[in-house]
Design an enzyme around this catalytic site. Structure first.
Site, PDB file in Angstrom:
ATOM      1  N   ARG A 187      40.797  42.318  55.661  1.00 40.93           N
ATOM      2  CA  ARG A 187      41.675  42.236  54.613  1.00 40.93           C
ATOM      3  C   ARG A 187      42.465  43.350  54.172  1.00 40.93           C
ATOM      4  O   ARG A 187      41.836  44.511  53.852  1.00 40.93           O
ATOM      5  CB  ARG A 187      40.602  41.801  53.277  1.00 40.93           C
ATOM      6  CG  ARG A 187      41.316  42.161  52.154  1.00 40.93           C
ATOM      7  CD  ARG A 187      40.382  41.433  50.894  1.00 40.93           C
ATOM      8  NE  ARG A 187      40.158  39.975  51.064  1.00 40.93           N
ATOM      9  CZ  ARG A 187      39.847  39.336  50.005  1.00 40.93           C
ATOM     10  NH1 ARG A 187      39.494  39.689  48.903  1.00 40.93           N
ATOM     11  NH2 ARG A 187      39.377  37.766  50.083  1.00 40.93           N
TER      12      ARG A 187
ATOM     13  N   HIS B 163      46.513  33.924  53.305  1.00 42.61           N
ATOM     14  CA  HIS B 163      45.114  33.840  53.093  1.00 42.61           C
ATOM     15  C   HIS B 163      44.448  32.359  53.778  1.00 42.61           C
ATOM     16  O   HIS B 163      43.911  31.511  53.317  1.00 42.61           O
ATOM     17  CB  HIS B 163      44.579  33.599  51.518  1.00 42.61           C
ATOM     18  CG  HIS B 163      43.125  34.137  51.453  1.00 42.61           C
ATOM     19  ND1 HIS B 163      42.126  34.316  52.441  1.00 42.61           N
ATOM     20  CD2 HIS B 163      42.362  34.219  50.197  1.00 42.61           C
ATOM     21  CE1 HIS B 163      41.102  34.664  51.878  1.00 42.61           C
ATOM     22  NE2 HIS B 163      41.147  34.503  50.485  1.00 42.61           N
TER      23      HIS B 163
ATOM     24  N   GLN C  18      40.807  30.875  53.329  1.00 44.00           N
ATOM     25  CA  GLN C  18      40.921  30.140  52.124  1.00 44.00           C
ATOM     26  C   GLN C  18      41.316  28.749  52.218  1.00 44.00           C
ATOM     27  O   GLN C  18      40.888  27.796  51.808  1.00 44.00           O
ATOM     28  CB  GLN C  18      41.290  30.923  50.987  1.00 44.00           C
ATOM     29  CG  GLN C  18      41.209  30.250  49.518  1.00 44.00           C
ATOM     30  CD  GLN C  18      39.831  30.408  49.083  1.00 44.00           C
ATOM     31  OE1 GLN C  18      39.183  31.348  48.914  1.00 44.00           O
ATOM     32  NE2 GLN C  18      39.316  29.166  48.912  1.00 44.00           N
TER      33      GLN C  18
ATOM     34  N   ASP D  48      45.771  29.858  40.875  1.00 40.48           N
ATOM     35  CA  ASP D  48      45.153  31.141  41.350  1.00 40.48           C
ATOM     36  C   ASP D  48      45.696  32.121  40.359  1.00 40.48           C
ATOM     37  O   ASP D  48      46.586  31.674  39.588  1.00 40.48           O
ATOM     38  CB  ASP D  48      45.677  31.469  42.939  1.00 40.48           C
ATOM     39  CG  ASP D  48      45.103  32.852  43.349  1.00 40.48           C
ATOM     40  OD1 ASP D  48      44.217  33.348  42.846  1.00 40.48           O
ATOM     41  OD2 ASP D  48      45.784  33.231  44.492  1.00 40.48           O
TER      42      ASP D  48
ATOM     43  N   CYS E 100      40.963  29.098  44.217  1.00 37.46           N
ATOM     44  CA  CYS E 100      40.224  30.138  45.154  1.00 37.46           C
ATOM     45  C   CYS E 100      39.215  31.054  44.751  1.00 37.46           C
ATOM     46  O   CYS E 100      38.211  31.454  45.480  1.00 37.46           O
ATOM     47  CB  CYS E 100      41.062  30.884  46.150  1.00 37.46           C
ATOM     48  SG  CYS E 100      42.240  31.938  45.105  1.00 37.46           S
TER      49      CYS E 100
HETATM   50  N1   CP Z   1      38.599  33.522  47.433  1.00 36.53           N
HETATM   51  C1   CP Z   1      38.359  35.075  47.778  1.00 36.53           C
HETATM   52  O1   CP Z   1      38.931  35.227  48.973  1.00 36.53           O
HETATM   53  O2   CP Z   1      37.509  35.760  46.955  1.00 36.53           O
HETATM   54  P1   CP Z   1      37.209  37.290  47.241  1.00 36.53           P
HETATM   55  O3   CP Z   1      38.375  38.021  46.958  1.00 36.53           O
HETATM   56  O4   CP Z   1      36.039  37.563  46.281  1.00 36.53           O
HETATM   57  O5   CP Z   1      36.836  37.499  48.761  1.00 36.53           O
HETATM   58  N1  NVA Z   2      46.348  35.631  45.250  1.00 33.28           N
HETATM   59  C1  NVA Z   2      44.759  36.377  44.936  1.00 33.28           C
HETATM   60  C2  NVA Z   2      43.825  35.742  46.087  1.00 33.28           C
HETATM   61  C3  NVA Z   2      42.553  36.228  45.851  1.00 33.28           C
HETATM   62  C4  NVA Z   2      41.310  35.790  46.491  1.00 33.28           C
HETATM   63  C5  NVA Z   2      44.961  37.789  45.447  1.00 33.28           C
HETATM   64  O1  NVA Z   2      45.455  38.035  46.596  1.00 33.28           O
HETATM   65  O2  NVA Z   2      44.480  38.655  44.638  1.00 33.28           O
END
Ligand code: CP
Ligand code: NVA
Length: 308
Positions: free
Chosen positions: A103, A130, A133, A227, A267
């Site tokens: 990540r 992502h 997800q 989101d 998400c």
């Molecule tokens: N939805 C998601 O990826 O959550 P986190 O940021 O908690 O991993």
């Molecule tokens: N769009 C959000 C998703 C988190 C799971 C982010 O990137 O922070």
């Protein structure tokens, strides 16, 4: 089958279906507490340059349930944080591990990690995409509605973030009708829209952008999805975005334009009171926690498929 999962477009429509069959099988085994140590003795490195609750815990628990071991690697603690190149990191980690979940911010870093390494790389979120997800989301829709194909999903809020982009890909691969409702200037990535054109054509999926929350677009929605308005990265813009995105809040007035059985997805993490109100997030139509749970099951299927 692809070596890596950097984007949902690394899968064919058939491979995605197989992945969901395996997900259902692994989920049933886990619910029955039946052992399924498909990855016994294997090790997954998990690099995090951004915070996480769901991704971190579900990957760690998932690899454990598959009989393997997960290593949490903070981006700042690795030599990567002191300037060691992605390429060298990829080559070294490929000698120790059987797979990497990463990540981070820049999507190209994940591509470089995959290109320079010999082991599977799984994208656990970048600024662009992502994929884990959206796969969990589509599996959840399949569980709830029997199929994702032909279903209409309205994504409301920040139409330019990693989830909106991932939904452009998911809808194109899965033959879904996607509407992005967002302020002008918050449209999905134009390269992704272009790159998914032929997939949309062959799956029968459609893409529409709307800069207002018109009832016409909402009345036949199967799912509404939102989101955060400011993702991990552009947090400094949070106040400006809040003002701009307020008309795109998922609240009871928005839901009154939908069918009574329209499902609500997010998400998570949610900023309650911003992109979604408490009453909507906690309503009977909300499936956000089933969606969060399915991260575990889908990612186990991804690891089993790529790392076996
Ligand atoms: N939805 C998601 O990826 O959550 P986190 O940021 O908690 O991993
Ligand atoms: N769009 C959000 C998703 C988190 C799971 C982010 O990137 O922070």
């Amino acid at each position: 089958m692809t070596k890596d999962l950097l984007s949902i477009m690394d899968l064919s429509a058939e491979e995605m279906k197989q992945l969901f069959d395996l997900t259902a099988d692994l989920k049933a085994k886990q619910k029955r507490r039946e052992p399924h140590a498909i990855l016994a003795g294997k090790t997954l490195g998990m690099i995090f340059a951004k915070p996480s609750t769901r991704t971190r815990v579900s990957f760690q628990v998932g690899i454990y349930q598959l009989g393997g071991v997960g290593l949490y690697l903070s981006g700042n603690d690795l030599q990567l944080g002191r300037g060691e190149t992605i390429a060298d990191t990829a080559k070294v980690l490929s000698r120790y591990l059987d797979g990497i979940m990463i990540r981070t911010f820049n999507h190209q870093d994940v591509v470089d990690l995959a290109t320079n390494g010999t082991i599977p790389v799984i994208n656990g979120l970048t600024d662009l995409l992502h994929p884990c997800q959206v796969l969990a989301d589509m599996f959840t829709i399949q569980e709830k509605l029997g199929d994702y194909r032909g279903k209409k999903i309205v994504f409301v809020g920040d139409g330019a973030n990693n989830m909106a982009n991932s939904w452009v890909e998911g809808a194109a691969l899965g033959g879904m009708h996607l509407v992005i409702m967002a302020p002008e200037g918050h449209e999905p990535d134009s390269k992704i829209l272009q790159a998914t054109e032929s997939a949309r054509e062959s799956s029968g999926g459609t893409y529409t952008f709307a800069d207002s929350t018109s009832s016409d677009m909402l009345k036949d929605a199967n799912v509404v999805y939102t989101d955060v308005w400011a993702s991990m990265g552009p947090e400094a813009e949070a106040a400006a975005r809040k003002a701009k995105m307020q008309p795109f809040q998922l609240n009871s007035e928005f839901m009154s334009k939908c069918k009574p059985d329209t499902l609500i997805m997010h998400c998570l993490p949610a900023h309650r009171g911003d992109e979604i109100t408490d009453d909507v997030l906690d309503s009977a139509n909300s499936i956000v926690f089933d969606e969060a749970e399915n991260r575990l099951h889908v990612q186990k299927a991804i690891m089993a498929t790529l790392m076996e």
